[in-house]
Motif scaffolding. Structure first.
Motif, PDB file in Angstrom:
ATOM      1  N   GLU A 140      28.720  30.778  57.459  1.00  0.00           N
ATOM      2  CA  GLU A 140      28.116  29.656  56.737  1.00  0.00           C
ATOM      3  C   GLU A 140      27.690  30.078  55.340  1.00  0.00           C
ATOM      4  OE1 GLU A 140      24.642  26.256  57.370  1.00  0.00           O
ATOM      5  OE2 GLU A 140      24.897  27.868  58.836  1.00  0.00           O
ATOM      6  N   ILE A 141      27.108  31.265  55.227  1.00  0.00           N
ATOM      7  CA  ILE A 141      26.773  31.843  53.919  1.00  0.00           C
ATOM      8  C   ILE A 141      27.488  33.191  53.844  1.00  0.00           C
ATOM      9  CG2 ILE A 141      24.948  32.559  52.336  1.00  0.00           C
ATOM     10  CD1 ILE A 141      23.018  30.816  53.877  1.00  0.00           C
ATOM     11  N   PRO A 142      28.696  33.231  53.301  1.00  0.00           N
ATOM     12  CA  PRO A 142      29.446  34.490  53.280  1.00  0.00           C
ATOM     13  C   PRO A 142      28.784  35.500  52.349  1.00  0.00           C
ATOM     14  CG  PRO A 142      30.872  32.590  52.879  1.00  0.00           C
ATOM     15  CD  PRO A 142      29.465  32.112  52.750  1.00  0.00           C
ATOM     16  N   PRO A 143      28.816  36.771  52.708  1.00  0.00           N
ATOM     17  CA  PRO A 143      28.287  37.796  51.808  1.00  0.00           C
ATOM     18  C   PRO A 143      29.274  38.091  50.683  1.00  0.00           C
ATOM     19  CG  PRO A 143      29.242  38.828  53.734  1.00  0.00           C
ATOM     20  CD  PRO A 143      29.322  37.337  53.970  1.00  0.00           C
ATOM     21  N   ALA A 144      28.762  38.646  49.609  1.00  0.00           N
ATOM     22  CA  ALA A 144      29.659  39.228  48.609  1.00  0.00           C
ATOM     23  C   ALA A 144      30.295  40.455  49.248  1.00  0.00           C
ATOM     24  CB  ALA A 144      28.878  39.607  47.364  1.00  0.00           C
ATOM     25  N   ILE A 145      31.511  40.782  48.832  1.00  0.00           N
ATOM     26  CA  ILE A 145      32.225  41.918  49.421  1.00  0.00           C
ATOM     27  C   ILE A 145      32.772  42.797  48.308  1.00  0.00           C
ATOM     28  CG2 ILE A 145      34.180  42.638  50.845  1.00  0.00           C
ATOM     29  CD1 ILE A 145      33.868  39.901  52.298  1.00  0.00           C
ATOM     30  N   ILE A 146      32.512  44.087  48.411  1.00  0.00           N
ATOM     31  CA  ILE A 146      33.084  45.069  47.496  1.00  0.00           C
ATOM     32  C   ILE A 146      33.842  46.078  48.339  1.00  0.00           C
ATOM     33  CG2 ILE A 146      32.626  46.869  45.797  1.00  0.00           C
ATOM     34  CD1 ILE A 146      30.081  45.355  45.021  1.00  0.00           C
ATOM     35  N   PHE A 147      35.118  46.267  48.019  1.00  0.00           N
ATOM     36  CA  PHE A 147      35.939  47.212  48.760  1.00  0.00           C
ATOM     37  C   PHE A 147      35.805  48.610  48.171  1.00  0.00           C
ATOM     38  CE2 PHE A 147      38.064  43.125  49.458  1.00  0.00           C
ATOM     39  CZ  PHE A 147      38.125  43.127  50.842  1.00  0.00           C
ATOM     40  N   ILE A 148      35.887  49.599  49.056  1.00  0.00           N
ATOM     41  CA  ILE A 148      35.839  50.991  48.636  1.00  0.00           C
ATOM     42  C   ILE A 148      37.132  51.648  49.097  1.00  0.00           C
ATOM     43  CG2 ILE A 148      34.588  53.172  48.816  1.00  0.00           C
ATOM     44  CD1 ILE A 148      32.098  51.523  49.506  1.00  0.00           C
ATOM     45  N   THR A 149      37.793  52.344  48.189  1.00  0.00           N
ATOM     46  CA  THR A 149      39.094  52.898  48.534  1.00  0.00           C
ATOM     47  C   THR A 149      39.332  54.219  47.827  1.00  0.00           C
ATOM     48  OG1 THR A 149      41.483  52.461  48.466  1.00  0.00           O
ATOM     49  CG2 THR A 149      40.185  51.597  46.650  1.00  0.00           C
ATOM     50  N   ALA A 150      40.077  55.102  48.480  1.00  0.00           N
ATOM     51  CA  ALA A 150      40.655  56.235  47.772  1.00  0.00           C
ATOM     52  C   ALA A 150      41.710  55.633  46.857  1.00  0.00           C
ATOM     53  CB  ALA A 150      41.270  57.215  48.763  1.00  0.00           C
ATOM     54  N   TYR A 151      42.022  56.269  45.760  1.00  0.00           N
ATOM     55  CA  TYR A 151      42.905  55.636  44.778  1.00  0.00           C
ATOM     56  C   TYR A 151      44.242  55.277  45.402  1.00  0.00           C
ATOM     57  CZ  TYR A 151      45.372  54.467  40.564  1.00  0.00           C
ATOM     58  OH  TYR A 151      46.089  53.790  39.617  1.00  0.00           O
ATOM     59  N   ASP A 152      44.564  54.010  45.312  1.00  0.00           N
ATOM     60  CA  ASP A 152      45.801  53.467  45.849  1.00  0.00           C
ATOM     61  C   ASP A 152      46.283  52.434  44.844  1.00  0.00           C
ATOM     62  OD1 ASP A 152      47.521  51.497  47.151  1.00  0.00           O
ATOM     63  OD2 ASP A 152      47.088  52.568  49.001  1.00  0.00           O
ATOM     64  N   SER A 153      47.386  52.714  44.189  1.00  0.00           N
ATOM     65  CA  SER A 153      47.819  51.857  43.083  1.00  0.00           C
ATOM     66  C   SER A 153      48.069  50.425  43.521  1.00  0.00           C
ATOM     67  CB  SER A 153      49.089  52.422  42.425  1.00  0.00           C
ATOM     68  OG  SER A 153      50.131  52.541  43.380  1.00  0.00           O
ATOM     69  N   TYR A 154      48.642  50.248  44.729  1.00  0.00           N
ATOM     70  CA  TYR A 154      48.895  48.883  45.189  1.00  0.00           C
ATOM     71  C   TYR A 154      47.588  48.130  45.371  1.00  0.00           C
ATOM     72  CZ  TYR A 154      49.740  44.930  48.204  1.00  0.00           C
ATOM     73  OH  TYR A 154      49.741  43.666  48.735  1.00  0.00           O
ATOM     74  N   ALA A 155      46.638  48.749  46.076  1.00  0.00           N
ATOM     75  CA  ALA A 155      45.365  48.082  46.357  1.00  0.00           C
ATOM     76  C   ALA A 155      44.627  47.761  45.070  1.00  0.00           C
ATOM     77  CB  ALA A 155      44.504  48.954  47.268  1.00  0.00           C
ATOM     78  N   VAL A 156      44.559  48.741  44.169  1.00  0.00           N
ATOM     79  CA  VAL A 156      43.834  48.529  42.918  1.00  0.00           C
ATOM     80  C   VAL A 156      44.465  47.407  42.113  1.00  0.00           C
ATOM     81  CG1 VAL A 156      43.292  49.583  40.698  1.00  0.00           C
ATOM     82  CG2 VAL A 156      42.883  50.856  42.801  1.00  0.00           C
ATOM     83  N   GLN A 157      45.777  47.402  42.004  1.00  0.00           N
ATOM     84  CA  GLN A 157      46.458  46.340  41.256  1.00  0.00           C
ATOM     85  C   GLN A 157      46.213  44.982  41.900  1.00  0.00           C
ATOM     86  OE1 GLN A 157      50.758  46.485  41.266  1.00  0.00           O
ATOM     87  NE2 GLN A 157      50.888  45.409  39.318  1.00  0.00           N
ATOM     88  N   ALA A 158      46.267  44.925  43.234  1.00  0.00           N
ATOM     89  CA  ALA A 158      46.042  43.662  43.930  1.00  0.00           C
ATOM     90  C   ALA A 158      44.620  43.161  43.705  1.00  0.00           C
ATOM     91  CB  ALA A 158      46.312  43.831  45.425  1.00  0.00           C
ATOM     92  N   PHE A 159      43.643  44.047  43.760  1.00  0.00           N
ATOM     93  CA  PHE A 159      42.253  43.651  43.535  1.00  0.00           C
ATOM     94  C   PHE A 159      42.066  43.118  42.123  1.00  0.00           C
ATOM     95  CE2 PHE A 159      40.861  47.067  46.784  1.00  0.00           C
ATOM     96  CZ  PHE A 159      41.177  46.212  47.816  1.00  0.00           C
ATOM     97  N   GLU A 160      42.638  43.803  41.151  1.00  0.00           N
ATOM     98  CA  GLU A 160      42.457  43.383  39.761  1.00  0.00           C
ATOM     99  C   GLU A 160      43.131  42.040  39.494  1.00  0.00           C
ATOM    100  OE1 GLU A 160      43.884  46.783  37.641  1.00  0.00           O
ATOM    101  OE2 GLU A 160      41.958  47.845  37.783  1.00  0.00           O
ATOM    102  N   LEU A 161      44.299  41.827  40.074  1.00  0.00           N
ATOM    103  CA  LEU A 161      44.994  40.554  39.874  1.00  0.00           C
ATOM    104  C   LEU A 161      44.217  39.391  40.485  1.00  0.00           C
ATOM    105  CD1 LEU A 161      48.719  41.544  40.546  1.00  0.00           C
ATOM    106  CD2 LEU A 161      47.728  40.845  38.359  1.00  0.00           C
ATOM    107  N   ASN A 162      43.481  39.661  41.562  1.00  0.00           N
ATOM    108  CA  ASN A 162      42.731  38.607  42.250  1.00  0.00           C
ATOM    109  C   ASN A 162      41.244  38.608  41.903  1.00  0.00           C
ATOM    110  OD1 ASN A 162      44.600  37.180  44.387  1.00  0.00           O
ATOM    111  ND2 ASN A 162      45.158  39.338  44.417  1.00  0.00           N
ATOM    112  N   ALA A 163      40.865  39.395  40.882  1.00  0.00           N
ATOM    113  CA  ALA A 163      39.466  39.469  40.433  1.00  0.00           C
ATOM    114  C   ALA A 163      38.524  39.845  41.580  1.00  0.00           C
ATOM    115  CB  ALA A 163      39.032  38.151  39.797  1.00  0.00           C
ATOM    116  N   ILE A 164      38.963  40.787  42.415  1.00  0.00           N
ATOM    117  CA  ILE A 164      38.165  41.274  43.534  1.00  0.00           C
ATOM    118  C   ILE A 164      37.575  42.626  43.159  1.00  0.00           C
ATOM    119  CG2 ILE A 164      38.257  42.064  45.931  1.00  0.00           C
ATOM    120  CD1 ILE A 164      40.512  40.036  46.376  1.00  0.00           C
TER     121      ILE A 164
END
Length: 269
Positions: free
Chosen positions: A96-120
Motif C-alpha cells: 500500500e505504501i511501497p518503500p524506496a528501493i536502492i540496489f547494491i551491486t558489484a560492478y556489472d555493466s548490464y545492471a548499471v546501464q539498465a538502472f541508469e536508463l530507468n532512473a533507478i
C-alpha cells in the motif's frame, strides 16, 4: 539464529527506517556501519535485516504489523539465493505504501546501464560514504517507488513468485503452485490447489513473462501446461460445442476457444 534480524526503531519520527537485504552477513555489517557514519548528515535507522527476498518480505510485514509503520527504504543486493533483489522489488511495489528501493551491486555493466536508463538508484560495492549520503538525501527529499514496468524491463528471466496484498499482508504465490490464471474485469485470479488469489497484473504481461510455463486457452485464461490433465466437449448456451480443459486437483473446467484449440492440442501432444 534466524536468517532475518529485527531491530527495534528508536527515533523513527526523524530517521529514515531502513531494511538491509544481502545474503552475506559481512556485507550487511559493513553497510550498517556506513549507514551509522551517514546518520549525522541523513538520520537513518536499520529496523530489519534479511539474507534473501523471502526473509525481507517477512521482516517488512512483521514490522508493519507490530509498529503500524511503513518502511522508508530497502537497500538490497541484487544477486541472492531464493529470491534476488529485482524480484523482491517487483513484489514490494504492490505494498500500500511501497518503500524506496536502492540496489547494491558489484560492478556489472548490464545492471548499471539498465538502472541508469530507468532512473533507478544503485550503489556499487564497496559502498562509499559520500555516495550513500547522496542516495539517502534523494530518498529523504523525494520518496518515490520504482515503476513496476521499469523493474520488469531490467529483470533477466521470469519471477519465481507472484504476489498479492491481502488484509495488509503481502502474500507470495510460487509459480510452480499456480494451476491457472483467469482474467475477470480489472483483476486476474491465480488458482492453486488450495485457494484463489487476486492479482493486480495483466494477463497479457503474465503470458509474455511465463510463456514457457502457461499456455493460453482463451482470451481470459492461461493454464499451466503441466496442470492440464485432459479435455472434454461441452454444449454452450447457443447449442454449439466447445472444448474444455480439465485441470488437475480442482473441479473447474476452463473453456478453450476455437481459435486456440489447434494450438493447445498441438502443445499438449
Amino acid at each position: 539464529m534466524s536468517e532475518e534480524k529485527m531491530h527495534e526503531p528508536t527515533n523513527a519520527a526523524v530517521a529514515l527506517s531502513v531494511v538491509l537485504v544481502d545474503d552475506e552477513a559481512p556485507a550487511r555489517r559493513r553497510l550498517r556501519d556506513v549507514l551509522a557514519d551517514a546518520a549525522a548528515q541523513v538520520p537513518n535507522e536499520v529496523v530489519a535485516e534479511a539474507a534473501d527476498g523471502h526473509a525481507a518480505i517477512a521482516a517488512i510485514t512483521a514490522l508493519a504489523e507490530r509498529s503500524r509503520r511503513a518502511v522508508d527504504l530497502v537497500l538490497t543486493d541484487i544477486r541472492m539465493p531464493k529470491m534476488d533483489g529485482i524480484e523482491l522489488a517487483r513484489h514490494l511495489v504492490h505494498l500500500e505504501i511501497p518503500p524506496a528501493i536502492i540496489f547494491i551491486t558489484a560492478y556489472d555493466s548490464y545492471a548499471v546501464q539498465a538502472f541508469e536508463l530507468n532512473a533507478i538508484d544503485y550503489l556499487v560495492k564497496p559502498v562509499r560514504l559520500l555516495r550513500l549520503v547522496d542516495a539517502l538525501n534523494k530518498v529523504s527529499q523525494r520518496r518515490a517507488s520504482i515503476p513496476a514496468q521499469a523493474l520488469a524491463d531490467i529483470q533477466q528471466g521470469a519471477r519465481a513468485h507472484l504476489s498479492c496484498r491481502e488484509r495488509g499482508r503481502l502474500l507470495l504465490i510460487p509459480i510452480a503452485d499456480i494451476l491457472y490464471l483467469r482474467a475477470d474485469l480489472k483483476y486476474v485470479t491465480a488458482r492453486t490447489a488450495q485457494r484463489e488469489y487476486l492479482l493486480d497484473e495483466s494477463l497479457t504481461q503474465l503470458e509474455a513473462e511465463f510463456s514457457g510455463y502457461f499456455i493460453r486457452l482463451h482470451r481470459n485464461a492461461l493454464a499451466a501446461r503441466e496442470a492440464i490433465v485432459g479435455f472434454e466437449k461441452a454444449i454452450k448456451d447457443d447449442g454449439e460445442t466447445q472444448w474444455q480443459a480439465l485441470i488437475r486437483g480442482v473441479p473447474e473446467k476452463l473453456p478453450v476457444s476455437r481459435r486456440q484449440w489447434t494450438i493447445v492440442r498441438a502443445c499438449m501432444k
